[in-house]
Design a protein around this motif. Structure first.
Motif, PDB file in Angstrom:
ATOM      1  N   ALA A   1       0.827  -1.298   0.119  1.00 42.51           N
ATOM      2  CA  ALA A   1      -0.080   0.175   0.015  1.00 42.51           C
ATOM      3  C   ALA A   1       0.800   1.205   0.104  1.00 42.51           C
ATOM      4  N   ASN A   2       1.934   1.363   0.792  1.00 41.29           N
ATOM      5  CA  ASN A   2       2.749   2.567   0.810  1.00 41.29           C
ATOM      6  C   ASN A   2       3.484   2.674  -0.550  1.00 41.29           C
ATOM      7  N   ILE A   3       3.950   1.616  -0.911  1.00 38.91           N
ATOM      8  CA  ILE A   3       4.747   1.574  -2.368  1.00 38.91           C
ATOM      9  C   ILE A   3       3.651   2.226  -3.531  1.00 38.91           C
ATOM     10  N   ALA A   4       2.424   1.598  -3.637  1.00 36.54           N
ATOM     11  CA  ALA A   4       1.445   2.148  -4.437  1.00 36.54           C
ATOM     12  C   ALA A   4       0.898   3.372  -4.255  1.00 36.54           C
ATOM     13  N   CYS A   5       1.164   4.100  -2.929  1.00 32.37           N
ATOM     14  CA  CYS A   5       0.752   5.341  -2.885  1.00 32.37           C
ATOM     15  C   CYS A   5       1.799   6.263  -3.369  1.00 32.37           C
ATOM     16  N   ASP A   6       3.118   5.902  -3.097  1.00 32.02           N
ATOM     17  CA  ASP A   6       4.022   6.617  -3.716  1.00 32.02           C
ATOM     18  C   ASP A   6       4.192   6.919  -5.099  1.00 32.02           C
ATOM     19  N   CYS A   7       3.540   5.965  -5.900  1.00 33.30           N
ATOM     20  CA  CYS A   7       3.246   5.811  -7.273  1.00 33.30           C
ATOM     21  C   CYS A   7       2.235   6.696  -7.810  1.00 33.30           C
ATOM     22  N   LEU A   8       1.598   7.545  -6.705  1.00 37.00           N
ATOM     23  CA  LEU A   8       0.635   8.640  -7.281  1.00 37.00           C
ATOM     24  C   LEU A   8       1.207   9.892  -7.470  1.00 37.00           C
ATOM     25  N   ASN A   9       2.865   9.846  -7.302  1.00 40.30           N
ATOM     26  CA  ASN A   9       3.309  10.886  -7.542  1.00 40.30           C
ATOM     27  C   ASN A   9       4.388  10.862  -8.557  1.00 40.30           C
ATOM     28  N   ASP A  10       4.367   9.627  -9.485  1.00 43.18           N
ATOM     29  CA  ASP A  10       5.046   9.194 -10.482  1.00 43.18           C
ATOM     30  C   ASP A  10       4.929  10.227 -11.620  1.00 43.18           C
ATOM     31  N   SER A  11       6.007  10.449 -12.416  1.00 44.17           N
ATOM     32  CA  SER A  11       6.080  11.097 -13.649  1.00 44.17           C
ATOM     33  C   SER A  11       5.183  10.556 -14.777  1.00 44.17           C
ATOM     34  N   ASN A  12       4.912   9.304 -14.852  1.00 41.00           N
ATOM     35  CA  ASN A  12       4.181   8.515 -15.892  1.00 41.00           C
ATOM     36  C   ASN A  12       2.735   8.293 -15.535  1.00 41.00           C
ATOM     37  N   ASP A  13       1.969   8.898 -16.290  1.00 38.74           N
ATOM     38  CA  ASP A  13       0.572   9.024 -16.248  1.00 38.74           C
ATOM     39  C   ASP A  13      -0.088   7.784 -15.858  1.00 38.74           C
ATOM     40  N   LYS A  14       0.429   6.665 -16.932  1.00 39.21           N
ATOM     41  CA  LYS A  14      -0.163   5.399 -16.848  1.00 39.21           C
ATOM     42  C   LYS A  14      -0.005   4.723 -15.430  1.00 39.21           C
ATOM     43  N   VAL A  15       1.149   5.001 -15.099  1.00 42.13           N
ATOM     44  CA  VAL A  15       1.432   4.463 -13.712  1.00 42.13           C
ATOM     45  C   VAL A  15       0.631   5.113 -12.447  1.00 42.13           C
ATOM     46  N   VAL A  16       0.436   6.455 -12.762  1.00 39.14           N
ATOM     47  CA  VAL A  16      -0.557   7.141 -11.746  1.00 39.14           C
ATOM     48  C   VAL A  16      -1.888   6.811 -11.883  1.00 39.14           C
ATOM     49  N   GLY A  17      -2.304   6.488 -13.101  1.00 39.83           N
ATOM     50  CA  GLY A  17      -3.596   5.936 -13.330  1.00 39.83           C
ATOM     51  C   GLY A  17      -3.989   4.484 -12.693  1.00 39.83           C
ATOM     52  N   ASN A  18      -2.850   3.719 -12.890  1.00 39.30           N
ATOM     53  CA  ASN A  18      -2.902   2.393 -12.122  1.00 39.30           C
ATOM     54  C   ASN A  18      -3.059   2.366 -10.657  1.00 39.30           C
ATOM     55  N   ALA A  19      -2.087   3.374 -10.277  1.00 42.79           N
ATOM     56  CA  ALA A  19      -2.088   3.405  -8.721  1.00 42.79           C
ATOM     57  C   ALA A  19      -3.409   4.079  -7.999  1.00 42.79           C
ATOM     58  N   ILE A  20      -4.206   4.820  -8.715  1.00 45.64           N
ATOM     59  CA  ILE A  20      -5.238   5.382  -8.365  1.00 45.64           C
ATOM     60  C   ILE A  20      -6.511   4.056  -8.384  1.00 45.64           C
ATOM     61  N   ARG A  21      -6.513   3.140  -9.405  1.00 49.12           N
ATOM     62  CA  ARG A  21      -6.945   1.827  -9.322  1.00 49.12           C
ATOM     63  C   ARG A  21      -7.259   1.114  -8.136  1.00 49.12           C
TER      64      ARG A  21
END
Length: 110
Positions: A90-110
């Motif tokens: 969960a912590n790593i997935a939350c960190d991915c919300l700040n990723d520069s890649n939009d696909k990464v952020v989209g899947n982190a939101i999922r």
């Protein structure tokens, strides 16, 4: 490791529909096997979530989404993963919300 395949394993190996109702889902594997497989998949996904390639992180998040959805629907969901491992994911997935890649952020939101 193919993260999409791990996501599909989560969906297919850990779930089966009940004949009485389509919403009842249970593990189709013996508990010890399901626990070992779940822990192995989780550890692999944790590594993939920290990969340098955005495409790897994105698919790892997709697989994490499948894993979490499956665990949520299982009767023994709290027993297949330790709280520490689930918290780490969960912590790593939350960190991915700040990723520069939009696909990464989209899947982190999922």
């Amino acid at each position: 490791v193919a993260c999409r395949a791990l996501g599909n394993i989560c969906t297919e190996c850990f779930t089966m529909k009940s004949t009485e109702t389509t919403s009842a889902i249970s593990s189709s594997l013996p508990f010890d096997s399901a626990k070992s497989l779940c822990e192995g998949i989780s550890s692999t996904l944790i590594s993939a979530l920290q990969d340098a390639a955005g495409s790897v992180r994105s698919m790892a998040l997709f697989a994490v989404g499948n894993l979490v959805q499956t665990l949520y629907r299982l009767d023994d969901n709290c027993l297949l993963l330790t709280c520490a491992l689930l918290t780490k994911i969960a912590n790593i997935a939350c960190d991915c919300l700040n990723d520069s890649n939009d696909k990464v952020v989209g899947n982190a939101i999922r």
